[in-house]
Every structure is written in structure tokens, then in C-alpha cells.
Design a protein around this motif. Structure first.
Motif, short mmCIF file in Angstrom:
data_model
loop_
_atom_site.label_atom_id
_atom_site.label_comp_id
_atom_site.label_asym_id
_atom_site.label_seq_id
_atom_site.Cartn_x
_atom_site.Cartn_y
_atom_site.Cartn_z
N GLY A 190 0.79 -1.22 0.00
CA GLY A 190 0.00 0.00 0.00
C GLY A 190 0.82 1.27 0.00
O GLY A 190 0.27 2.37 -0.09
N TRP A 223 -5.25 -0.50 -0.53
CA TRP A 223 -4.75 -1.86 -0.39
C TRP A 223 -5.39 -2.57 0.81
O TRP A 223 -5.85 -3.70 0.70
N HIS A 224 -5.40 -1.90 1.94
CA HIS A 224 -5.88 -2.54 3.17
C HIS A 224 -7.39 -2.76 3.21
O HIS A 224 -7.89 -3.47 4.08
N ASP A 225 -8.10 -2.16 2.27
CA ASP A 225 -9.53 -2.43 2.16
C ASP A 225 -9.80 -3.69 1.35
O ASP A 225 -10.91 -4.22 1.36
N ASP A 228 -5.49 -8.68 3.27
CA ASP A 228 -4.99 -8.76 4.65
C ASP A 228 -3.47 -8.73 4.66
O ASP A 228 -2.83 -9.35 3.81
N TYR A 229 -2.92 -8.04 5.63
CA TYR A 229 -1.46 -7.99 5.84
C TYR A 229 -1.20 -8.52 7.25
O TYR A 229 -1.58 -7.91 8.24
N GLU A 257 -1.45 -1.84 9.96
CA GLU A 257 -0.78 -0.88 9.11
C GLU A 257 0.72 -0.94 9.45
O GLU A 257 1.11 -1.47 10.48
N VAL A 266 -5.35 3.00 8.87
CA VAL A 266 -6.53 2.17 8.67
C VAL A 266 -7.29 2.07 9.99
O VAL A 266 -6.70 1.89 11.04
#
Length: 292
Positions: A190, A223-225, A228-229, A257, A266
Motif C-alpha cells: 500500500g 490496499w488494506h480495504d 490482509d497484511y 498498518e 486504517v
């Protein structure tokens, strides 16, 4: 320190030419697919039980990948309503082989001198059953995931051993896998290359995700929507003297994040926060006798 050919990162599937199956092995239902959302090739591994089908690197168990990068990146997606299993064989500085496994089939964290088993919570739908000691298949809306494992920190925290290299990987059913990568850099999804330059991330050994390993993000999306990280182990800033890992007092799978966010933070939902709390609890090394 990684050899020059492993810097700044090593795209494992590309380097070992997985699709040729000469330096890798497959068993059972392993198929090559084109994923329209990811705009590229992925490998689907599925079977009636997690160990019945697998993709293995290197091809022979007597061989070793010899990859020395600190972080292992696995870009994958559990198959909905299924259980999956991943084995990583690592070698310590005193030449001991340790298997690190994670699965949503494991009910609790277990460890021996040569095997660490981590339960993997696939989503909020798992929380209630996991607290009761049961396992649950991946939910229907499970997302593509970037899993980051800090291998030296895991060995230091749970077994008080020093990491040497990654020996082998065995990806068992039921998974979709895009890629594997090793690096001494902590890649932050992201974050764009221009943002990284402005934020001087290189001084902290943090970098944007290489384009050939990144998940696509449509214009206007974040990206975070979409993905998953999950990071397990220490961040780039948690190093001891001479670059050795300094484990945190409490370990856990971290869905978050970056430690040094350059983009808008986020907002994690209550369900995600509960999931993090649960996984922290079930992977705590409190039962391990290592003196950390």
C-alpha cells in the motif's frame, strides 16, 4: 547476510522456475490458474485433507533452498470452507532443522525442540469456536493475504536459537498461492515508491512491495480495504546489537498498518481487533521455557 544473488529480495517461484517442476515437486491436485483479479498466475492446491496435496520446494528433501533473508513473504488465500496447512523447514546456526507450521486446523500453539505449530485464524467467523478449542474452516469471504514471517525472531523467541537459512517449503492443501519471497527488507504493502522516497524508508530497511510481488489495487481503492497484511515477529526497528533480532515480550500474528505509516491510517473494525487479540493469546510463548 544474504548472498548477492538474493538481494534486495528473491522471488522464489521465479528463481526456482516452479512451473517447470524440475526443482520443485507437486503431489495430488495442484493446478496452475490465471487469476483475473490478481492479473497473473496462481497455484491452486486442494485435497480431501490438508496433507493429501502439496507443492514442495526444493524437489528432494535432502536438498536445501539455502535462502538467508530475514523475512519470508507468502502471498496466499485459503480456500473458502476448507482447512489448509503450510510447513517451513529452517536451519539454525548449530545445524538443527526446525519445522515451523501454521494451519487453521491446529487448535492451539504447540512446540518442541524441532517443531513449532501455530494456529492460524482466518477471520472473525473463527473467534467463537477458537475460544472453545475447536477449529473452523476458512470463511466464505476470506481474502488474499500477505503473510510476513520474521524467521530469526521466531526461532529466538520460541526456541532461543539463531537462524541460519530457509531449507524448504511445503504448501499443502487447501490454498491459492501467488508467490513466495525472501528479503532482509520489510516490505510495506500500500506504500508507493514515491511515498517511500519522500519518507526515507530505506534508512529503516523498509521498502514498498516489489511490483512483481504486489497485489493489484484498482484506482481509487486502498490496499488494506482489499487484502490482509499479517506480520509475525518483529518489525524492522526491533533489532538488537549487530543486527540480531530482539523479540518483543509478547509475540503474536499482527494484522496491521506499517509501524511507520506513510498513508492514512486504517481503522480496524471491532471484529478484526477481536481476531488480533485472540491470535495474540493462542500464540503467546508463555508455555515455552526459552529465557526471553
Amino acid at each position: 547476510v544474504p548472498a548477492a544473488w538474493q538481494r534486495p529480495y528473491l522471488n522464489i517461484f521465479k528463481h526456482f522456475r516452479v512451473e517447470e517442476w524440475k526443482r520443485s515437486a507437486k503431489e495430488g491436485d495442484v493446478a496452475t490458474l490465471t487469476d483475473t483479479r490478481l492479473k497473473g498466475t496462481v497455484y491452486r492446491i486442494r485435497g480431501s485433507n490438508p496433507a493429501s496435496s502439496y507443492l514442495q520446494l526444493p524437489r528432494a528433501g535432502t536438498q536445501s533452498l539455502g535462502l538467508t533473508g530475514r523475512y519470508l513473504y507468502l502471498l496466499f488465500k485459503p480456500l473458502p470452507r476448507k482447512h489448509f496447512l503450510v510447513h517451513l523447514d529452517v536451519t539454525t546456526e548449530d545445524n538443527q532443522v526446525v519445522r515451523i507450521s501454521f494451519s487453521n486446523f491446529f487448535k492451539e500453539f504447540k512446540s518442541t525442540a524441532t517443531w513449532l505449530q501455530f494456529p492460524f485464524v482466518c477471520g472473525a467467523a473463527n473467534e467463537g469456536t477458537a475460544r472453545r478449542g475447536a477449529t473452523r474452516a476458512a470463511p466464505a469471504d476470506v481474502r488474499w493475504t500477505c503473510l510476513v514471517l520474521d524467521l530469526p525472531s521466531i526461532l529466538a523467541l520460541y526456541l532461543n536459537r539463531r537462524y541460519s537459512h530457509l531449507r524448504g517449503v511445503k504448501l499443502c492443501s487447501n490454498l491459492l498461492v501467488k508467490n513466495l519471497c525472501t528479503s532482509d527488507l520489510l516490505f510495506e504493502p500500500g506504500v508507493t515508491f514515491s511515498e517511500a522516497r519522500l519518507g526515507d524508508l530505506s534508512s529503516r530497511r523498509v521498502a514498498p512491495m516489489p511490483r512483481e510481488l504486489a497485489f493489484p489495487v484498482p484506482k481509487g481503492e486502498k490496499w488494506h480495504d482489499l487484502y490482509d497484511y499479517i506480520r509475525y515477529g518483529c518489525s524492522a526497528s526491533h533489532r538488537g546489537s549487530e543486527g540480531s533480532p530482539r523479540p518483543r515480550g509478547k509475540a503474536g500474528w499482527v494484522l496491521e498498518e506499517p509501524d511507520h505509516p506513510l498513508t492514512q491510517p486504517v481503522t480496524l473494525s471491532r471484529a478484526v481487533c477481536d481476531r488480533l487479540s485472540l491470535v495474540h493469546h493462542i500464540t503467546s510463548p508463555k508455555a515455552v521455557s526459552a529465557p526471553w
